[in-house]
Design a protein around this motif. Structure first.
Motif, mmCIF file in Angstrom:
data_model
loop_
_atom_site.group_PDB
_atom_site.id
_atom_site.type_symbol
_atom_site.label_atom_id
_atom_site.label_comp_id
_atom_site.label_asym_id
_atom_site.label_seq_id
_atom_site.Cartn_x
_atom_site.Cartn_y
_atom_site.Cartn_z
ATOM 1 N N PRO A 121 -28.463 -42.912 -19.317
ATOM 2 C CA PRO A 121 -27.274 -43.737 -19.132
ATOM 3 C C PRO A 121 -27.617 -45.049 -18.427
ATOM 4 N N LEU A 122 -26.742 -46.025 -18.588
ATOM 5 C CA LEU A 122 -26.919 -47.354 -18.013
ATOM 6 C C LEU A 122 -25.848 -47.589 -16.958
ATOM 7 N N VAL A 123 -26.260 -47.930 -15.731
ATOM 8 C CA VAL A 123 -25.326 -48.238 -14.650
ATOM 9 C C VAL A 123 -25.167 -49.753 -14.595
ATOM 10 N N VAL A 124 -23.947 -50.228 -14.835
ATOM 11 C CA VAL A 124 -23.695 -51.647 -15.075
ATOM 12 C C VAL A 124 -23.077 -52.326 -13.861
ATOM 13 N N HIS A 125 -23.732 -53.403 -13.425
ATOM 14 C CA HIS A 125 -23.221 -54.291 -12.377
ATOM 15 C C HIS A 125 -22.537 -55.465 -13.072
ATOM 16 N N ASN A 126 -21.246 -55.620 -12.848
ATOM 17 C CA ASN A 126 -20.491 -56.735 -13.417
ATOM 18 C C ASN A 126 -19.648 -57.366 -12.315
ATOM 19 N N ARG A 127 -20.012 -58.558 -11.926
ATOM 20 C CA ARG A 127 -19.231 -59.258 -10.911
ATOM 21 C C ARG A 127 -18.764 -60.599 -11.473
ATOM 22 N N GLU A 175 -21.829 -54.828 -26.418
ATOM 23 C CA GLU A 175 -21.079 -54.604 -27.661
ATOM 24 C C GLU A 175 -21.772 -53.646 -28.615
ATOM 25 N N HIS A 176 -23.076 -53.766 -28.754
ATOM 26 C CA HIS A 176 -23.793 -52.926 -29.713
ATOM 27 C C HIS A 176 -24.611 -51.831 -29.040
ATOM 28 N N TYR A 177 -24.392 -51.636 -27.745
ATOM 29 C CA TYR A 177 -25.091 -50.584 -27.017
ATOM 30 C C TYR A 177 -24.487 -49.236 -27.400
ATOM 31 N N SER A 178 -25.320 -48.304 -27.802
ATOM 32 C CA SER A 178 -24.824 -47.027 -28.315
ATOM 33 C C SER A 178 -24.925 -45.883 -27.312
ATOM 34 N N GLY A 179 -25.491 -46.158 -26.142
ATOM 35 C CA GLY A 179 -25.684 -45.093 -25.165
ATOM 36 C C GLY A 179 -24.516 -44.961 -24.195
ATOM 37 N N THR A 180 -24.726 -44.171 -23.156
ATOM 38 C CA THR A 180 -23.719 -43.958 -22.120
ATOM 39 C C THR A 180 -23.750 -45.106 -21.126
ATOM 40 N N ALA A 181 -22.588 -45.672 -20.840
ATOM 41 C CA ALA A 181 -22.479 -46.763 -19.872
ATOM 42 C C ALA A 181 -21.551 -46.353 -18.737
ATOM 43 N N VAL A 182 -21.984 -46.658 -17.513
ATOM 44 C CA VAL A 182 -21.179 -46.411 -16.315
ATOM 45 C C VAL A 182 -20.877 -47.765 -15.688
ATOM 46 N N LEU A 183 -19.601 -48.128 -15.638
ATOM 47 C CA LEU A 183 -19.207 -49.395 -15.037
ATOM 48 C C LEU A 183 -19.068 -49.182 -13.540
ATOM 49 N N HIS A 184 -20.117 -49.544 -12.821
ATOM 50 C CA HIS A 184 -20.210 -49.326 -11.384
ATOM 51 C C HIS A 184 -19.275 -50.253 -10.620
ATOM 52 N N CYS A 185 -18.685 -49.721 -9.546
ATOM 53 C CA CYS A 185 -17.798 -50.488 -8.655
ATOM 54 C C CYS A 185 -16.806 -51.300 -9.485
ATOM 55 N N ALA A 213 -8.683 -51.405 -20.587
ATOM 56 C CA ALA A 213 -8.357 -50.971 -21.946
ATOM 57 C C ALA A 213 -9.607 -50.954 -22.824
ATOM 58 N N LEU A 214 -10.446 -51.984 -22.703
ATOM 59 C CA LEU A 214 -11.668 -52.035 -23.502
ATOM 60 C C LEU A 214 -12.636 -50.929 -23.095
ATOM 61 N N ALA A 215 -12.706 -50.651 -21.794
ATOM 62 C CA ALA A 215 -13.579 -49.570 -21.323
ATOM 63 C C ALA A 215 -13.151 -48.236 -21.920
ATOM 64 N N VAL A 216 -11.852 -48.018 -21.985
ATOM 65 C CA VAL A 216 -11.330 -46.790 -22.580
ATOM 66 C C VAL A 216 -11.665 -46.750 -24.071
ATOM 67 N N GLU A 217 -11.460 -47.879 -24.744
ATOM 68 C CA GLU A 217 -11.722 -47.953 -26.183
ATOM 69 C C GLU A 217 -13.181 -47.649 -26.510
ATOM 70 N N ARG A 218 -14.084 -48.145 -25.673
ATOM 71 C CA ARG A 218 -15.512 -47.961 -25.937
ATOM 72 C C ARG A 218 -16.074 -46.672 -25.351
ATOM 73 N N GLY A 219 -15.269 -45.957 -24.594
ATOM 74 C CA GLY A 219 -15.714 -44.676 -24.058
ATOM 75 C C GLY A 219 -16.621 -44.774 -22.850
ATOM 76 N N TYR A 220 -16.541 -45.885 -22.105
ATOM 77 C CA TYR A 220 -17.371 -46.035 -20.915
ATOM 78 C C TYR A 220 -16.860 -45.138 -19.792
ATOM 79 N N TYR A 221 -17.762 -44.743 -18.925
ATOM 80 C CA TYR A 221 -17.356 -44.141 -17.657
ATOM 81 C C TYR A 221 -17.009 -45.277 -16.697
ATOM 82 N N VAL A 222 -15.918 -45.103 -15.973
ATOM 83 C CA VAL A 222 -15.431 -46.151 -15.071
ATOM 84 C C VAL A 222 -15.461 -45.599 -13.650
ATOM 85 N N SER A 223 -16.246 -46.243 -12.798
ATOM 86 C CA SER A 223 -16.480 -45.732 -11.449
ATOM 87 C C SER A 223 -15.788 -46.616 -10.415
ATOM 88 N N PHE A 224 -14.915 -46.010 -9.618
ATOM 89 C CA PHE A 224 -14.139 -46.739 -8.622
ATOM 90 C C PHE A 224 -14.726 -46.519 -7.232
#
Length: 248
Positions: A121-127, A138-148, A156-167
């Motif tokens: 899985p990929l742990v994603v930093h987005n600030r 967009e074309h990443y096919s693996g598991t993504a975790v949207l950190h913080c 809505a897009l995270a839900v659509e793409r099936g990402y894990y969303v970490s609060f």
């Protein structure tokens, strides 16, 4: 319970003390984070020393313009460790511009490819880089975790793409109503909680160094807005961490 993201190597207190206090609070699993090669080695040493502690290993965007960005072969070797469960954190940051956007994107793309290659899985930093981050993924096919997670407009897009969303603890702050509202649309099988220790202490302990045991405060706040019990959300996020990171 699981703390899905903590920087145990950056905390002032020894990891052993923090892990013990976390266990007393009911937190039985922690994913500690490496943000550069030396940090990754420290994270693995902590994971090796403690049952229930695992490591996500990456090079963060702040180092994309430094020699650290050229150490991907070393990162690949470290990711072979049995307690290495994810690539990251890695991503894009337009607030702390220690490197250029192109340097950040190049490093992010390289680690994204590494995650796909290794099946991790990929742990994603987005600030404040929502558009750029979603484009890169967009074309990443693996598991993504949207950190913080701090981008309500991306829920809505995270839900659509099936990402894990970490609060993290910032979701408990008085001015974070929109972030808590975003938490209500994340499916029960895709929500995670983290502390990002030693940063972002939840409101009830704000002003103190954060630590893994404080994840209980974030679970409580999110359970309230999601109209779930604390126990229900604690169980769901624990199960989701196992699924996202392949934890026992």
């Amino acid at each position: 319970m699981t703390d899905a993201h903590a920087h145990l190597d950056a905390c002032d207190e020894p990891a052993a003390i923090l892990v013990e206090r976390a266990r007393e609070a009911g937190v039985t699993r922690i994913v500690t984070i490496g943000t550069g090669i030396d940090s990754c080695r420290a994270a693995l040493a902590i994971a090796d020393a403690h049952e229930g502690v695992f490591a996500a290993l990456g090079i963060d965007p702040h180092q994309a313009g430094s020699p650290e960005a050229g150490r991907l072969d070393e990162l690949r070797e470290l990711l072979a460790h049995p307690k290495a469960v994810a690539v990251g954190e890695t991503g894009l940051d337009t607030v702390r511009r220690y490197s250029t956007p192109s340097q950040q994107r190049q490093l992010f793309d390289a680690q994204l490819a590494l995650a796909e290659e290794l099946g991790l899985p990929l742990v994603v930093h987005n600030r404040e880089a929502d558009e750029e981050t979603t484009s890169a993924l967009e074309h990443y096919s693996g598991t993504a975790v949207l950190h913080c997670f701090s981008s309500p407009d991306l829920a809505a897009l995270a839900v659509e793409r099936g990402y894990y969303v970490s609060f993290a603890g910032n979701a408990t702050y008085p001015k974070s109503a929109s972030l808590r509202e975003a938490a209500t649309v994340i499916p029960r099988d895709r929500i995670l909680v983290e502390t990002d220790s030693p940063y972002l202490a939840p409101q009830s302990v704000r002003g103190k160094p954060n630590e893994p045991g404080n994840v209980v405060h974030t679970i409580r706040a999110l359970a309230d807005v999601r109209r779930e019990t604390f126990e229900e959300l604690a169980a769901a996020t624990h199960s989701n961490a196992a699924a996202a990171f392949g934890l026992p």
